[in-house]
Design a protein around this motif. Sequence first.
Motif, PDB file in Angstrom:
ATOM      1  N   PHE A 527       0.793  -1.167  -0.134  1.00 26.87           N
ATOM      2  CA  PHE A 527      -0.098   0.060  -0.109  1.00 26.87           C
ATOM      3  C   PHE A 527       0.747   1.159   0.096  1.00 26.87           C
ATOM      4  CE2 PHE A 527      -3.312  -3.085   0.706  1.00 26.87           C
ATOM      5  CZ  PHE A 527      -4.395  -2.270   0.758  1.00 26.87           C
ATOM      6  N   ASP A 531       1.839   1.368  -7.614  1.00 25.04           N
ATOM      7  CA  ASP A 531       0.494   1.410  -7.737  1.00 25.04           C
ATOM      8  C   ASP A 531      -0.118   0.140  -7.876  1.00 25.04           C
ATOM      9  OD1 ASP A 531      -1.941   2.189  -8.918  1.00 25.04           O
ATOM     10  OD2 ASP A 531      -1.123   2.335 -11.112  1.00 25.04           O
ATOM     11  N   THR A 533      -3.203  -0.563  -7.149  1.00 25.34           N
ATOM     12  CA  THR A 533      -4.694  -0.462  -8.102  1.00 25.34           C
ATOM     13  C   THR A 533      -4.391  -0.904  -9.407  1.00 25.34           C
ATOM     14  OG1 THR A 533      -5.784   1.069  -6.563  1.00 25.34           O
ATOM     15  CG2 THR A 533      -6.572   0.664  -8.525  1.00 25.34           C
ATOM     16  N   VAL A 536      -3.379  -4.776  -9.602  1.00 26.25           N
ATOM     17  CA  VAL A 536      -4.497  -5.309  -9.573  1.00 26.25           C
ATOM     18  C   VAL A 536      -5.199  -5.485 -10.738  1.00 26.25           C
ATOM     19  CG1 VAL A 536      -6.732  -6.032  -8.485  1.00 26.25           C
ATOM     20  CG2 VAL A 536      -4.733  -5.344  -7.154  1.00 26.25           C
ATOM     21  N   LYS A 537      -5.420  -4.203 -11.146  1.00 27.36           N
ATOM     22  CA  LYS A 537      -6.226  -4.222 -12.589  1.00 27.36           C
ATOM     23  C   LYS A 537      -5.507  -4.877 -13.809  1.00 27.36           C
ATOM     24  CE  LYS A 537      -8.217  -0.876 -15.713  1.00 27.36           C
ATOM     25  NZ  LYS A 537      -8.357   0.851 -15.926  1.00 27.36           N
ATOM     26  N   SER A 568      -8.612   5.315   0.667  1.00 32.51           N
ATOM     27  CA  SER A 568      -8.617   5.821  -0.837  1.00 32.51           C
ATOM     28  C   SER A 568      -8.241   4.625  -1.765  1.00 32.51           C
ATOM     29  CB  SER A 568      -7.757   6.961  -1.086  1.00 32.51           C
ATOM     30  OG  SER A 568      -7.754   7.374  -2.510  1.00 32.51           O
ATOM     31  N   THR A 569      -6.980   3.846  -1.418  1.00 33.44           N
ATOM     32  CA  THR A 569      -6.531   2.825  -2.265  1.00 33.44           C
ATOM     33  C   THR A 569      -7.685   1.742  -2.213  1.00 33.44           C
ATOM     34  OG1 THR A 569      -4.272   3.249  -1.804  1.00 33.44           O
ATOM     35  CG2 THR A 569      -4.697   1.054  -2.500  1.00 33.44           C
ATOM     36  N   LEU A 570      -8.220   1.333  -1.078  1.00 33.43           N
ATOM     37  CA  LEU A 570      -9.137   0.449  -0.992  1.00 33.43           C
ATOM     38  C   LEU A 570     -10.384   0.722  -1.871  1.00 33.43           C
ATOM     39  CD1 LEU A 570      -8.833  -0.534   2.845  1.00 33.43           C
ATOM     40  CD2 LEU A 570      -8.252  -1.883   0.887  1.00 33.43           C
ATOM     41  N   HIS A 572     -10.450   2.448  -4.384  1.00 31.75           N
ATOM     42  CA  HIS A 572     -10.297   2.202  -5.866  1.00 31.75           C
ATOM     43  C   HIS A 572     -10.200   0.623  -6.355  1.00 31.75           C
ATOM     44  CE1 HIS A 572      -8.447   6.177  -5.693  1.00 31.75           C
ATOM     45  NE2 HIS A 572      -9.270   6.587  -6.764  1.00 31.75           N
ATOM     46  N   LEU A 573      -9.648   0.019  -5.162  1.00 32.34           N
ATOM     47  CA  LEU A 573      -9.622  -1.570  -5.738  1.00 32.34           C
ATOM     48  C   LEU A 573     -11.173  -2.244  -5.625  1.00 32.34           C
ATOM     49  CD1 LEU A 573      -6.654  -2.702  -3.201  1.00 32.34           C
ATOM     50  CD2 LEU A 573      -6.953  -2.719  -5.780  1.00 32.34           C
ATOM     51  N   LYS A 574     -11.836  -1.626  -4.768  1.00 29.78           N
ATOM     52  CA  LYS A 574     -13.423  -2.088  -4.599  1.00 29.78           C
ATOM     53  C   LYS A 574     -14.129  -1.704  -6.070  1.00 29.78           C
ATOM     54  CE  LYS A 574     -16.934  -3.253  -1.653  1.00 29.78           C
ATOM     55  NZ  LYS A 574     -17.552  -2.978  -0.337  1.00 29.78           N
ATOM     56  N   LEU A 576     -12.960  -1.938  -8.992  1.00 31.09           N
ATOM     57  CA  LEU A 576     -12.481  -2.761  -9.785  1.00 31.09           C
ATOM     58  C   LEU A 576     -13.426  -4.043  -9.853  1.00 31.09           C
ATOM     59  CD1 LEU A 576      -8.597  -2.819  -9.599  1.00 31.09           C
ATOM     60  CD2 LEU A 576      -9.959  -1.815 -11.279  1.00 31.09           C
TER      61      LEU A 576
END
Length: 709
Positions: A527, A531, A533, A536-537, A568-570, A572-574, A576
């Motif tokens: 984290f 990057d 996010t 994962v993408k 914020s990162t979580l 963006h991940l969610k 996806l």
Amino acid sequence: MIKPASPIRSSQPLIILAGNFEDAAPVAARLRELGWSCVCSPDYPTFEQQARLLKPDLLLLDSGVSDAFVGDGKRRKGIEYIPAIHLVSAAADRAPAFAAGAVDCVVKPILLEELVARIQVRIELLRTQKQLDQCNMQFTTILESIGQGACLFDADQRLVLSNRRYAKVYGLAPEMIQPGMTLSDITELRYSVGACPAVASDEYLAWCDSINSSPSSQDWSMELKSGKVIRVHHERTSDGGWVSTHEDITEHRTAERQIAHLALHDPLTDLPNRAALKQKLDAMLEQHRTQGSPFAVLCLDLDRFKEVNDVFGHNVGDLVLCLAAKRLNAVAQGAFVARLGGDEFMVLVEADANSIAQLADLIISALSEDADIEGTRIRMGTSLGVAVYPADGDSAADLMGNADAALYRAKADGPGVARFFEPQMDKWLRERRALQRDLQAAISQQQLSVFYQPQANIGGDVTGFEALLRWNHPSQGNIPPSVFIPIAEESSLMIEIGAWVLREACREAASWPRKLSVAVNLSPVQFKHGDLTGLVKSVLIETGLEPERLELEITEGVLINDHERAISTLGHLKALGVRIAMDDFGTGYSSLSYLQSFPFDKIKIDQSFVRNIGLSQSSAIIRAVIGLGRGLDLPIIAEGVETTDQLAFLTRELCDQVQGYLVGRPRPISDYAKHVGRADEQPVSIPPDMLGLPVASGTYSPSGSTSFG
């Protein structure tokens, strides 16, 4: 016949012959033969006009014009500087002519060759004077253009010449210093403005006399009361005088001092640096070997400092370091404090063991107070290692190395921990660093593998697998994740390893005929750097795995250090489409507050509560977490389920899912071929030490079916 005057001068000497003397024509002709220009003027008015216009090199005045020139001082003003030879009628007329400025007088009648010879001498003198003037001008230009003040004194200590910079070096106006002044006069002027050394003028002059009497050249630097530093070079001259140059080297000396200071000090905090520490430590070793007394080396660094740099930037990080240095100096009470680089500091203190322990506690306390940096509250902290002379080493390298080993152990036990060096720490540190090197090689040599542990609903159906990293060391066998994961997280290795695990798990899950979920643990390090996010993408696109089948597990450690960035990162991940699970729930002090700040998709009850399920406190916590999940409409999974008694309790409490040895051990995915829909695959043989602990008495081992119970 009078030739018209021309304002254009040639390079030839110009002579005006004034008057109507009978020999003017032959004299002019003779002079022209010699290469000189001549203009003849018959009377005084014409002569005066031509002299002012042409500015000749020499005047030759006949008696009539000479008498007028001598008698009328006002009319000759402005041309009296031009050298003039007077032709006078009688010897008695010579005196007035010389009084009027004549450079020579010839009594008529004239002898042509004598007159020409006298003119020739005068012209040569003029040429010599012009050359001398030219040399003087060049000398003055050079003298004024040099970077130092320069002066020449004669044997009587009187100033012969100096340039303007000589006066300016000592803060004097150039016109205040004139030729003929004595050294004493100039010294008095210097003392009047403070441009003097911090001694009495008589003492200074006596010192100057001793310098002047020395036949050899002298060089010295002198610091003035005004703060200036002047460098002087002094040379004796053959006539008993001297010449010297004076240079203001204040800026140069200041720069030298700054360079010398920077060589031994950290430019950011102004603390002594590693070189200064080495000098001090060597001196203390020599002193204490003689005295036989102890002293300590304290090695410390700031907890979570890398996060501060990553989150808030290096400017804030620098301010944190400066604040830490200030607090260290304040609490060290005269001990030697140095910054070695980055966030690493070292303290040398002469004290007994009890005092050293007290100082260590004070340092940890001082550096654990939050910092307010530009309106932002920064969490600070430190870990600290101590090595004591002579018990822990009798050389600088040993003491610094052992203090560093103690610090390394403190950080492993930390944060906010101090540890004194113990002999086994050195071995522990060497082994740990060796493992770090081996782990780096393990990535490229494919020693790492991903095992999978099944997750099942409470009715027994396998719903997915958690991907778990394993390391089969070529010489040490299976290295437990609890050993090598912290090592990876201390370095950048975790970024590379975490990306590989994610990609491998998603690639594997995408190949399963059954659309089961796959859970992958994320490290707090992932984290903070890179990057996540974007990673994962790209992995989802690359492997073709449906986002809803990927479950990312995080611990409270992700949220503690930089809550806003993590949330914020979580988010963006969610976005996806992946699911987010809170791992090890209940072990932190603020788990409930995190559930409010982010819409998690699942809660995992930590295995420490499941292991102690027979204790009233643990069972109460499990009931509370399950009730919380039901109230928040979140599925609950209990990990570490190994016995049927534990399963029965969780079933009664309506827990949604379970994971543990009762369901299945972490194994290669081929061992769970039937569960993922590959009935034709055969289990692989794996070393027993990679399967973990044996199942306790009374547990249930799954038979390979898709459910249990």
